[in-house]
Design a protein around this motif. Structure first.
Motif, mmCIF file in Angstrom:
data_model
loop_
_atom_site.group_PDB
_atom_site.id
_atom_site.type_symbol
_atom_site.label_atom_id
_atom_site.label_comp_id
_atom_site.label_asym_id
_atom_site.label_seq_id
_atom_site.Cartn_x
_atom_site.Cartn_y
_atom_site.Cartn_z
ATOM 1 N N SER A 35 -17.650 -5.534 -31.840
ATOM 2 C CA SER A 35 -16.412 -4.970 -32.366
ATOM 3 C C SER A 35 -15.415 -4.656 -31.247
ATOM 4 N N GLU A 36 -15.919 -4.309 -30.057
ATOM 5 C CA GLU A 36 -15.019 -4.062 -28.936
ATOM 6 C C GLU A 36 -14.369 -5.351 -28.473
ATOM 7 N N LYS A 37 -15.127 -6.471 -28.506
ATOM 8 C CA LYS A 37 -14.578 -7.759 -28.096
ATOM 9 C C LYS A 37 -13.474 -8.207 -29.034
ATOM 10 N N GLN A 38 -13.680 -8.037 -30.337
ATOM 11 C CA GLN A 38 -12.741 -8.536 -31.316
ATOM 12 C C GLN A 38 -11.644 -7.539 -31.643
ATOM 13 N N GLY A 39 -11.732 -6.333 -31.144
ATOM 14 C CA GLY A 39 -10.715 -5.331 -31.423
ATOM 15 C C GLY A 39 -10.822 -4.774 -32.837
ATOM 16 N N LEU A 40 -12.015 -4.804 -33.420
ATOM 17 C CA LEU A 40 -12.218 -4.286 -34.761
ATOM 18 C C LEU A 40 -12.360 -2.776 -34.715
ATOM 19 N N PRO A 41 -12.122 -2.102 -35.828
ATOM 20 C CA PRO A 41 -12.322 -0.655 -35.854
ATOM 21 C C PRO A 41 -13.791 -0.308 -35.653
ATOM 22 N N SER A 42 -14.055 0.902 -35.227
ATOM 23 C CA SER A 42 -15.434 1.307 -34.977
ATOM 24 C C SER A 42 -16.203 1.398 -36.288
ATOM 25 N N ASP A 43 -17.525 1.532 -36.193
ATOM 26 C CA ASP A 43 -18.370 1.586 -37.383
ATOM 27 C C ASP A 43 -18.106 2.834 -38.216
ATOM 28 N N ASP A 44 -17.496 3.845 -37.634
ATOM 29 C CA ASP A 44 -17.186 5.054 -38.387
ATOM 30 C C ASP A 44 -16.153 4.775 -39.474
ATOM 31 N N ASP A 45 -15.309 3.777 -39.262
ATOM 32 C CA ASP A 45 -14.248 3.466 -40.203
ATOM 33 C C ASP A 45 -14.663 2.441 -41.246
ATOM 34 N N ILE A 46 -15.823 1.823 -41.092
ATOM 35 C CA ILE A 46 -16.245 0.748 -41.977
ATOM 36 C C ILE A 46 -17.432 1.193 -42.811
ATOM 37 N N VAL A 47 -17.344 0.924 -44.112
ATOM 38 C CA VAL A 47 -18.431 1.220 -45.035
ATOM 39 C C VAL A 47 -18.833 -0.080 -45.703
ATOM 40 N N THR A 48 -20.126 -0.375 -45.726
ATOM 41 C CA THR A 48 -20.582 -1.594 -46.386
ATOM 42 C C THR A 48 -20.765 -1.331 -47.868
ATOM 43 N N TYR A 49 -20.519 -2.371 -48.658
ATOM 44 C CA TYR A 49 -20.661 -2.270 -50.096
ATOM 45 C C TYR A 49 -21.184 -3.600 -50.614
ATOM 46 N N PRO A 50 -22.298 -3.592 -51.337
ATOM 47 C CA PRO A 50 -22.837 -4.858 -51.838
ATOM 48 C C PRO A 50 -21.944 -5.410 -52.955
ATOM 49 N N LEU A 51 -21.783 -6.704 -52.961
ATOM 50 C CA LEU A 51 -20.952 -7.359 -53.962
ATOM 51 C C LEU A 51 -21.797 -8.404 -54.668
ATOM 52 N N ARG A 52 -21.834 -8.334 -55.971
ATOM 53 C CA ARG A 52 -22.623 -9.284 -56.751
ATOM 54 C C ARG A 52 -21.683 -10.348 -57.300
ATOM 55 N N LEU A 53 -22.016 -11.601 -57.035
ATOM 56 C CA LEU A 53 -21.233 -12.733 -57.501
ATOM 57 C C LEU A 53 -22.146 -13.719 -58.208
ATOM 58 N N LYS A 54 -21.567 -14.481 -59.129
ATOM 59 C CA LYS A 54 -22.314 -15.592 -59.723
ATOM 60 C C LYS A 54 -22.524 -16.641 -58.634
ATOM 61 N N LYS A 55 -23.601 -17.386 -58.758
ATOM 62 C CA LYS A 55 -23.903 -18.408 -57.755
ATOM 63 C C LYS A 55 -22.800 -19.439 -57.655
ATOM 64 N N SER A 56 -22.215 -19.789 -58.786
ATOM 65 C CA SER A 56 -21.144 -20.790 -58.772
ATOM 66 C C SER A 56 -19.904 -20.264 -58.061
ATOM 67 N N ALA A 57 -19.604 -18.969 -58.251
ATOM 68 C CA ALA A 57 -18.444 -18.375 -57.585
ATOM 69 C C ALA A 57 -18.671 -18.300 -56.081
ATOM 70 N N LEU A 58 -19.871 -17.927 -55.663
ATOM 71 C CA LEU A 58 -20.178 -17.851 -54.241
ATOM 72 C C LEU A 58 -20.119 -19.231 -53.602
ATOM 73 N N LYS A 59 -20.625 -20.222 -54.303
ATOM 74 C CA LYS A 59 -20.579 -21.587 -53.783
ATOM 75 C C LYS A 59 -19.135 -22.043 -53.606
ATOM 76 N N ALA A 60 -18.282 -21.735 -54.591
ATOM 77 C CA ALA A 60 -16.865 -22.101 -54.500
ATOM 78 C C ALA A 60 -16.186 -21.369 -53.338
ATOM 79 N N LEU A 61 -16.526 -20.092 -53.133
ATOM 80 C CA LEU A 61 -15.950 -19.331 -52.019
ATOM 81 C C LEU A 61 -16.408 -19.881 -50.676
ATOM 82 N N LYS A 62 -17.661 -20.308 -50.586
ATOM 83 C CA LYS A 62 -18.154 -20.886 -49.334
ATOM 84 C C LYS A 62 -17.422 -22.180 -49.004
ATOM 85 N N ILE A 63 -17.192 -22.997 -50.027
ATOM 86 C CA ILE A 63 -16.461 -24.246 -49.811
ATOM 87 C C ILE A 63 -15.038 -23.962 -49.396
#
Length: 86
Positions: A35-63
């Motif tokens: 995060s220091e290399k990329q200039g991203l905010p520290s971990d204190d400012d970031i919260v992870t959140y799981p996201l559930r997607l249909k397999k077809s939607a995830l495949k389309a997003l990957k493409i």
């Protein structure tokens, strides 16, 4: 006693994966966090959140992400920021 180097200890033995990290000193470059290399905010400012997607939607997003050269996570964040004016 001579100092032994174990640089190639993992080369031909699949059971010793990651062992060289125990014996070799880390380089100065690896002590800087990603995060220091990329200039991203520290971990204190970031919260992870799981996201559930249909397999077809995830495949389309990957493409779509591969075509644009960005990750799926960045693609989703861009849409969320745009939709909610964050």
């Amino acid at each position: 006693m001579a100092k032994k180097t174990l640089d190639g200890i993992e080369d031909n033995n699949r059971n010793l994966g990651g062992v060289s990290a125990l014996f070799n000193a880390p380089t100065k470059e690896s002590t800087v966090t990603k995060s220091e290399k990329q200039g991203l905010p520290s971990d204190d400012d970031i919260v992870t959140y799981p996201l559930r997607l249909k397999k077809s939607a995830l495949k389309a997003l990957k493409i779509l992400g591969a075509q644009q050269g960005i990750t799926v996570k960045d693609l989703i964040m861009k849409v969320v920021e745009k939709e909610y004016d964050l």
